[in-house]
Design a protein around this motif. Structure first.
Motif: not given
Length: 600
Positions: A164-171, A186-189, A208-220
């Motif tokens: 779900a988070f990966v889709l947020k970053y990809l879409l 990172w937050t998005l408008s 891969t970039r979306a996956l890494v960002r998603s993992m980072c956001e969830i862990l924080f």
């Protein structure tokens, strides 16, 4: 001549030091000399002599390097290693540091706590196999290339939440990112969104970039926006050792807490930049066979083991449920909102006597819908039902999948829908039945006053006659109440109708029977190819307050025959997913091409 011999010795020592043979125990003298038998070298075995020569040459080479190249302080060794407080805020529960290059090692007691928290005290090998054989990998199929593939049952809750988070970053704005001053994530408008469903054009780098960002956001998020804890394998240094690490993972089954303690190390990061670098450098560890489990452990440690237990209503139950090894709702909630609460309603439910049940305390970026709500087993609150982005994890009795839209406007409400949401939130805030849909008369008067509803005296007495107010009865009264009295009566019955497309992804391999999918040849014929499924659905949603007589799709008499042909509704289809969608959009009618979407 002497210099040449020294160079040869140094070369031989360096070659020996590059070998990966395990070192022998250090001894000050050869075995024969210590025992008093034989001469200093005459009785020495060839193997012992070779090992002694290797040690002497390596020592000589090390001394020569120290003379020629004086050692300077290493920036890695000087870096401050932050302790991981696995016990939340307790100062005495700190993970033991074993060096900044290897990370930190859990004590045996902490490993026992973590293992029993996840799997319980009695876990079958089949469940352990499910959780130690599931990597975080994208589908190789062009049609489902943006989806994470599930090969084993069990970890679907981890994969679906991360998906779900990966889709947020990809879409939404895959190339635009803004640093949040509060946590650095990172937050998005919302001013741009994907307008094409050409998912196959997404590059591997973007995924891969979306996956890494998603993992980072969830862990924080699990770390209260202050820290992220990242789990990795022992001896894992940087991206240059990725292949070695993945090969190493293939031979490291986890069957006990001691196994977990031996092979895992952890590092704490307080900035997103450092955490992103670590995740990028160790991404194949998460793609390996234990990737899903590694990420779950990272999330649990980011939250803090004691904090996780405090989130739960019953901390004695394992997070991985028996006997089939499914991810619990607590795991999904941890990854969606940062808290391992077991319920999906908003806030918490007071049971009296100082007892209460914990639900979702805040609005989330990606949400959750469940088939169980359509069966009246639970009530999903507005925090999960109406997330910031139109992406939802879908729960069934035994599996988690993902629903998403390309256009965020599918969640926008008109004036009347906003009014309905306002009244419903005020009602739910006083509903102490756990989503049962009724409140006391006293609470009802508070709702009426807060939402400025002016009921005629006769209607007010009728609705309060039983001593409690049921939402469905109140809703009917509001539907018939004029807008100038605080109701949402609509004389046309068509205000607020919506039509939109939505997508459903199931990461576990399914047969594509009727959708024209590929087949593979087997002895005696062919069978449909097993692969993840992505289904596009057309959704038509009448206004929530539409009376039943307006539910027909007939056009007004003034419409032309051409308009009637263009606006001819698609045949309505049904599947369990439709029941989930209707918990978000009441009375939604759905249609699709090919096989029905599967949520199991």
């Amino acid at each position: 001549m002497a210099d040449h011999q020294e160079d040869e010795d140094l070369k031989l020592a360096l070659q020996m030091s590059m070998q990966y043979n395990p070192p022998e125990p250090k001894r000050s003298k050869p075995i024969e000399e210590e025992t008093g038998s034989g001469s200093q070298s005459g009785g020495e075995s060839p193997e012992a002599k070779s090992r002694r020569l290797q040690r002497e040459l390596m020592a000589a080479a090390a001394e020569k390097r120290m003379v020629l190249f004086p050692k300077s302080p290493s920036p890695v060794n000087q870096a401050r290693v932050l302790p991981i407080r696995v016990g939340g805020d307790k100062d005495d529960e700190v993970v033991k540091s074993v060096g900044s290059d290897l990370g930190k090692e859990l004590s045996m007691e902490e490993s026992d706590q973590l293992f029993s928290m996840v799997f319980g005290n009695e876990v079958s090998k089949s469940v352990l196999a499910q959780w130690t054989n599931q990597g975080i990998r994208f589908s190789p199929d062009p049609e489902t290339t943006i989806g994470l593939v599930q090969h084993e049952g069990g970890p679907c809750g981890v994969l679906a939440a991360l998906q779900a988070f990966v889709l947020k970053y990809l879409l939404y704005f895959p190339g635009d990112r803004v640093a949040s001053p509060s946590m650095g994530v990172w937050t998005l408008s919302k001013d741009r969104h994907v307008v094409s469903d050409s998912f196959s054009s997404v590059t591997e780098e973007a995924k891969t970039r979306a996956l890494v960002r998603s993992m980072c956001e969830i862990l924080f998020m699990c770390g209260n926006n202050n820290r992220a804890v990242i789990a990795s394998f022992t001896n894992f240094e940087d991206s240059s050792t990725n292949q070695k690490d993945e090969a190493m993972a293939s031979g490291l089954p986890i069957e006990s807490a001691s196994d977990l303690q031996k092979i895992l190390r952890f590092e704490t990061f307080t900035t997103q930049a450092s955490a992103l670098n670590k995740l990028e450098g160790t991404i194949t560890a998460f793609q390996s066979r234990m990737g899903a489990l590694l990420f779950l452990i990272s999330a649990l440690l980011s939250r803090g083991l004691d904090s996780v237990q405090a989130d739960r209503d019953d901390p004695n139950l394992p997070l991985v449920t028996a006997p089939f090894g499914h991810a619990s709702q607590e795991i999904v909630n941890l990854l969606l909102c940062g808290e391992a609460v077991p319920n999906v309603f908003d806030g918490r439910m007071d049971l009296g006597g100082g007892m209460f049940l914990k639900g979702i305390s805040k609005n989330v970026d990606v949400g959750f819908l469940t088939l169980l709500e359509s069966l009246n087993f639970c009530k999903v609150g507005q925090n999960l039902k109406c997330p910031k982005w139109p992406i939802w994890v879908i729960g069934s009795e035994s599996h988690y999948t993902v629903l998403f839209a390309l256009d965020p406007s599918v969640q926008e409400e008109n004036v009347l829908e906003l009014r309905e949401s306002e009244i419903r939130r005020a009602f739910d805030a006083r509903d102490e039945s756990g989503g049962g849909g009724f409140i006391s008369v006293e609470a009802f008067h508070q709702v009426v006053q807060e939402t400025n509803i002016r009921l005629p005296t006769e209607k007010l007495n009728d609705i309060c006659a039983t001593g409690f107010i049921v939402w469905s009865e109140l809703w009917q009264v509001i539907l018939e109440l004029d807008r100038n009295l605080g109701g949402i009566k609509d004389s046309t019955g068509m205000m607020g109708k919506k039509v939109f497309d939505i997508y459903h992804f199931n990461g576990i391999a399914k047969s594509d029977i009727n959708g024209g999918g590929q087949s593979i040849a087997v002895e005696g014929g062919t069978v449909p190819m097993q692969r993840p499924r992505l289904t596009k659905l057309n959704v038509a949603v009448p206004p929530k307050w539409t009376p039943e007589e307006y539910m027909s799709c007939a056009l007004p008499p003034s419409s032309s025959e051409k308009d009637a042909e263009v606006n001819q509704p698609k045949p309505v289809q049904h599947a369990p997913l439709v029941d989930c969608i209707r918990t978000r959009w009441s009375r939604a009618a759905c249609s699709w091409s090919g096989d029905p979407p599967s949520i199991v």
